[in-house]
Design a protein around this motif. Structure first.
Motif, PDB file in Angstrom:
ATOM      1  N   SER A  30      -8.688  -6.199  -3.256  1.00  0.00           N
ATOM      2  CA  SER A  30      -9.775  -5.226  -3.327  1.00  0.00           C
ATOM      3  C   SER A  30      -9.335  -4.078  -4.213  1.00  0.00           C
ATOM      4  CB  SER A  30     -10.100  -4.642  -1.938  1.00  0.00           C
ATOM      5  OG  SER A  30     -10.665  -5.593  -1.098  1.00  0.00           O
ATOM      6  N   VAL A  32      -9.173  -0.187  -5.374  1.00  0.00           N
ATOM      7  CA  VAL A  32      -9.238   1.169  -4.828  1.00  0.00           C
ATOM      8  C   VAL A  32      -9.477   2.180  -5.958  1.00  0.00           C
ATOM      9  CG1 VAL A  32      -7.931   0.720  -2.716  1.00  0.00           C
ATOM     10  CG2 VAL A  32      -6.701   1.347  -4.803  1.00  0.00           C
ATOM     11  N   CYS A  37     -15.361   2.288  -5.743  1.00  0.00           N
ATOM     12  CA  CYS A  37     -15.589   2.758  -4.374  1.00  0.00           C
ATOM     13  C   CYS A  37     -16.847   3.615  -4.350  1.00  0.00           C
ATOM     14  CB  CYS A  37     -14.378   3.563  -3.903  1.00  0.00           C
ATOM     15  SG  CYS A  37     -12.829   2.602  -3.950  1.00  0.00           S
ATOM     16  N   CYS A  58     -13.929   1.923  -0.122  1.00  0.00           N
ATOM     17  CA  CYS A  58     -13.646   0.909  -1.137  1.00  0.00           C
ATOM     18  C   CYS A  58     -13.978  -0.470  -0.565  1.00  0.00           C
ATOM     19  CB  CYS A  58     -12.176   0.988  -1.529  1.00  0.00           C
ATOM     20  SG  CYS A  58     -11.721   2.608  -2.223  1.00  0.00           S
ATOM     21  N   LEU A  66     -12.386  -0.189   4.319  1.00  0.00           N
ATOM     22  CA  LEU A  66     -11.212   0.366   3.650  1.00  0.00           C
ATOM     23  C   LEU A  66     -11.588   1.737   3.100  1.00  0.00           C
ATOM     24  CD1 LEU A  66      -8.335   0.049   2.497  1.00  0.00           C
ATOM     25  CD2 LEU A  66      -9.376  -1.117   0.534  1.00  0.00           C
ATOM     26  N   PHE A  68     -10.432   5.319   1.378  1.00  0.00           N
ATOM     27  CA  PHE A  68      -9.435   6.017   0.569  1.00  0.00           C
ATOM     28  C   PHE A  68      -9.676   7.510   0.811  1.00  0.00           C
ATOM     29  CE2 PHE A  68      -7.598   8.095  -3.004  1.00  0.00           C
ATOM     30  CZ  PHE A  68      -6.596   7.261  -3.472  1.00  0.00           C
ATOM     31  N   LEU A  77      -4.700   5.635   3.085  1.00  0.00           N
ATOM     32  CA  LEU A  77      -5.732   4.660   3.417  1.00  0.00           C
ATOM     33  C   LEU A  77      -6.011   4.704   4.909  1.00  0.00           C
ATOM     34  CD1 LEU A  77      -4.618   1.530   1.373  1.00  0.00           C
ATOM     35  CD2 LEU A  77      -6.326   3.248   0.771  1.00  0.00           C
ATOM     36  N   PHE A 125      -0.274  -2.372   0.366  1.00  0.00           N
ATOM     37  CA  PHE A 125      -0.695  -1.366  -0.609  1.00  0.00           C
ATOM     38  C   PHE A 125       0.522  -0.616  -1.133  1.00  0.00           C
ATOM     39  CE2 PHE A 125      -0.762   0.806   3.445  1.00  0.00           C
ATOM     40  CZ  PHE A 125      -0.256   2.068   3.179  1.00  0.00           C
TER      41      PHE A 125
END
Length: 180
Positions: A30, A32, A37, A58, A66, A68, A77, A125
């Motif tokens: 995915s 970010v 987003c 996001c 998710l 941010f 996150l 991440f």
């Protein structure tokens, strides 16, 4: 010499699989990046603003949201699904490993590790973490959050993609207690 090569090749065919290697594990990614987003819903945006936090949502996976999130000093996150929640801001083990001024960065994507059924088992991440001996400079570190627990939890940190995937695909472990 040729016989030696053939013998070695045949021997490799009969080696047992690597210990701890997960069968059928795959990855999905995915973004970010800010342009991928979108704004968080108003109720959440209001709650975050009261705490001095800004955020974007996001692309998640399999019902996982998710987020941010950031303040002037740092970014992190947050993951949410069906009452389960993990946040870099709230997890004492994550804060201990990153210090007060870590930021998500070094990669525009996060990696979701999937089990045999295609369900997310972990999220990997990258964060920029101030160096202990020179806080003006950062180390790029990978973090692994386990999602296959009743509450998501930090499994640890790694310096390479391979080490992070091994942590994500190995036995379920958590550093400390899962965040509330």
């Amino acid at each position: 010499m040729t016989r030696l090569r053939i013998g070695m090749a045949l021997g490799l065919l009969f080696l047992p699989p690597l210990a701890g290697a997960a069968k059928g594990v795959d990855s999905s990614y995915s973004s970010v990046r800010a342009e991928d987003c979108h704004e968080v819903p108003d109720a959440l945006a209001h709650s975050l603003a009261e705490q001095g936090v800004q955020g974007q949502e996001c692309p998640g996976l399999a019902g996982w949201r998710l987020l941010f999130l950031n303040t002037d000093e740092r970014s992190w996150l947050e993951l949410r699904r069906d009452g389960a929640r993990w946040s870099g801001a709230d997890d004492p083990a994550y804060r201990k490993l990153t210090g007060p001024f870590a930021n998500i960065g070094g990669s525009d994507v996060v990696e979701w590790r999937l089990d045999e059924a295609g369900e997310p088992r972990a999220l990997i991440f990258r964060a920029a973490v101030p160096k202990a001996d020179d806080p003006v400079r950062n180390d790029s570190v990978l973090f692994v959050v386990r999602l296959d627990q009743p509450q998501p939890c930090l499994a640890g940190r790694a310096s390479s993609n391979e080490a992070a995937r091994a942590l994500a695909d190995g036995p379920p472990t958590c550093l400390g207690e899962p965040a509330p």
